[in-house]
Write a protein that holds these residues in place. Structure first.
Motif, PDB file in Angstrom:
ATOM      1  N   LEU A  91       1.409  -5.799  -8.001  1.00  0.00           N
ATOM      2  CA  LEU A  91       1.287  -4.658  -7.742  1.00  0.00           C
ATOM      3  C   LEU A  91       1.221  -4.046  -6.374  1.00  0.00           C
ATOM      4  O   LEU A  91       0.257  -4.671  -5.759  1.00  0.00           O
ATOM      5  N   ALA A  92       1.386  -2.892  -6.219  1.00  0.00           N
ATOM      6  CA  ALA A  92       0.859  -2.219  -4.836  1.00  0.00           C
ATOM      7  C   ALA A  92       0.720  -0.697  -5.243  1.00  0.00           C
ATOM      8  O   ALA A  92       1.646  -0.249  -5.574  1.00  0.00           O
ATOM      9  N   ASN A  93      -0.724  -0.519  -4.757  1.00  0.00           N
ATOM     10  CA  ASN A  93      -0.731   1.160  -5.090  1.00  0.00           C
ATOM     11  C   ASN A  93      -0.561   1.850  -3.859  1.00  0.00           C
ATOM     12  O   ASN A  93      -1.231   1.757  -2.879  1.00  0.00           O
ATOM     13  N   SER A  94       0.366   2.676  -3.765  1.00  0.00           N
ATOM     14  CA  SER A  94       0.820   3.700  -2.748  1.00  0.00           C
ATOM     15  C   SER A  94      -0.423   4.671  -2.446  1.00  0.00           C
ATOM     16  O   SER A  94      -0.460   5.349  -1.365  1.00  0.00           O
ATOM     17  N   PHE A 104       4.884  -0.530   1.247  1.00  0.00           N
ATOM     18  CA  PHE A 104       4.995  -1.692   0.376  1.00  0.00           C
ATOM     19  C   PHE A 104       6.428  -1.969   0.077  1.00  0.00           C
ATOM     20  O   PHE A 104       6.826  -3.215  -0.267  1.00  0.00           O
TER      21      PHE A 104
END
Lengths: 334, 334
Positions: A91-94, A104
């Motif tokens: 997961l990557a939180n922008s 990302f």
């Protein structure tokens, strides 16, 4: 590697030096070798595959806001579907930031994951297209796909607004107000549009006022609730369609503080089925997107596209669901 | 690469073949070359650095449960600190699963990120040590470090339990019950221990009953609340120290449904400062870990370790904070 050497017009040992001891290679030669590696993408691929053993068994998910529980639900659904297929999900939180979203997407592209899920900000998606151009599938969640070109999973927001307003009308509320904003947000505009349709269908004796708010937060909801409480009785709505649960929760706090009864004086319905809407002691009715299902389906579309074979790019549109709770209980006429 | 060739006793071209066209290399030779690559870790490192341009500018964060807002707060704090240092942060939700936690640790290790944050399950941490043995720093969050060997950020859970129980005692509550479990969970046991210390210090006329629960969920809280409501008046507590907000929220729902007044009949305090504890219409008092700060500090320790230079492995222990809300308002004697 010998292909790289041929392309760059250097000895095999020079390619090796560029990779292992770049400082001993003349800058111009180094640039030529790196350019050749870039052009012969497959060399990088092969090396990457050898080194990054199993990375094709990983999916990436770029998420607009991990502080919103809808996206946590989506991520958990996507993770469940990925795990069943033996895939890992990163997961990557922008964090509602465009540059971060693009960074990302590029990261997952460079890391050569099998594919990417994207719950995007409201805006252009060139970076996603760039990843697709590299042969790496990207499926959007909470955002439509581009039929024929990419897949997406979305919820019928217009219908959600319609459900929310109809729910209040069915309970005898006649003076509705739609609170939410900014209206430049696609989902907010759609929800308003559905609420308008509901009131238009219901017909005479009902009205819908629109109160555009700057944000969808609890704090904004408190300010909005204070404004409503400050109005003369005759100018107050008897039903509020809020474009978000956080906004509704803040509004309820302000109304209750000003001794306006919820739902007796003013009924209120939120949107998003955020966890706190259900966990409140006087729970807030809401329209919920099926987050877990959205994530599952999006991951399923991505896995199907990665597997190759017959795959039709499509948008899956899910129906939102109404959750009736205390904040809209009872009939205003009863 | 020539080091690998020397070590494996093969020509440079054979190493290249193993990396690019492994199928044309005899299995025994291939095995020898791969073993040499493994032994000479730095070769893989150099290659990876060339290929995975910028990956050392990435941190990984393996999170025990992204459905718990404390960890979302920690992740956001860690992301803020990472971004300030120009680093990206990738998240992996182990979903309270050991195997998944270990897989993600290995993934980040293989992806050669700069370092890893780990909010672990309650249990052994061999996989983290394996990553450290490869020269990649791992900092634990919500879990102590190993002084001299690794860093960690933790919260004084015992003190949190002490704060919660003292808060009820100060409000004239005398018959306390501690609800939470299983007690094999380190944090739950510590919170109980702090509550015991508070009651022991307060002295005569006060008591603490322990009700171990199977889980810390809203559902478990509802069941616990029903059990309390079913008791004879004389056997009911007048104050509940709940080891988690979700448990407290479920308990309040059950008590209110059985017409037991909160806080007049029974005051209740939760733990974790989960978002819904504050957003409830009758908000629940709680003890909160400073999640955002935990994340920031953990990322800071990791960045310091990555930067090299003088670095002392240490555990930073933060103080929990009491949040007073309606569920413990008023004095039982007043």
């Amino acid at each position: 590697m010998s292909d790289v050497a041929r392309r760059a017009g250097v000895a095999l040992g020079t390619v090796s030096n560029v990779l292992n001891r770049p400082s001993i290679v003349a800058p111009a030669t180094r640039a030529r070798v790196l350019a050749a590696i870039d052009e012969l993408g497959f060399v990088r691929n092969n090396l990457a595959r050898t080194l990054a053993n199993g990375r094709a068994d990983t999916l990436g998910f770029v998420i607009v806001d991990i502080g919103n529980s809808l996206f946590v639900d989506i991520a958990r659904g996507a993770q469940a579907a990925s795990a069943e297929a033996g895939m890992k999900l990163l997961l990557a939180n922008s964090d509602v930031n465009f540059e971060s979203q693009n960074d990302f997407l590029d990261w997952f592209d460079e890391a050569r994951v099998g594919g990417v899920l994207l719950a995007p900000l409201d805006g252009p998606l060139e970076a996603a297209q760039r990843v697709r151009n590299h042969g790496r599938p990207v499926v959007t969640v909470n955002w439509p796909g581009n039929p024929g070109h990419s897949c997406g999973v979305t919820v019928d927001e217009e219908h959600g607004g319609y459900l929310a307003a109809t729910h209040l009308l069915e309970r005898g509320r006649t003076r509705l107000i739609f609170a939410g904003g900014p209206l430049s947000l696609h989902a907010v505009a759609e929800r308003l549009s559905g609420a308008r349709r509901a009131v238009a269908e219901w017909g005479s004796g009902t009205s819908l006022e629109v109160a555009e708010t700057a944000r969808l937060t609890i704090r904004t909801g408190r300010e909005f609730g204070k404004e409503i409480a400050a109005r003369k009785l005759s100018e107050r709505p008897d039903g509020i369609v809020s474009a978000a649960d956080a906004l509704a929760a803040g509004c309820v706090q302000a109304l209750v503080a000003e001794r306006i009864r919820v739902p007796e004086d003013i009924a209120i319905i939120g949107y998003d089925n955020n966890h706190f809407a259900a966990d409140s002691i006087i729970p807030i009715s809401t329209v919920g997107q099926p987050g877990h299902e959205m994530g599952r389906i999006a991951a399923g579309l991505l896995l199907e596209e990665i597997a190759g074979g017959a795959h039709e790019h499509r948008t899956v549109t899910l129906a939102p669901e109404l959750f009736e709770r205390a904040s809209t209980a009872g009939d205003a006429r009863g």
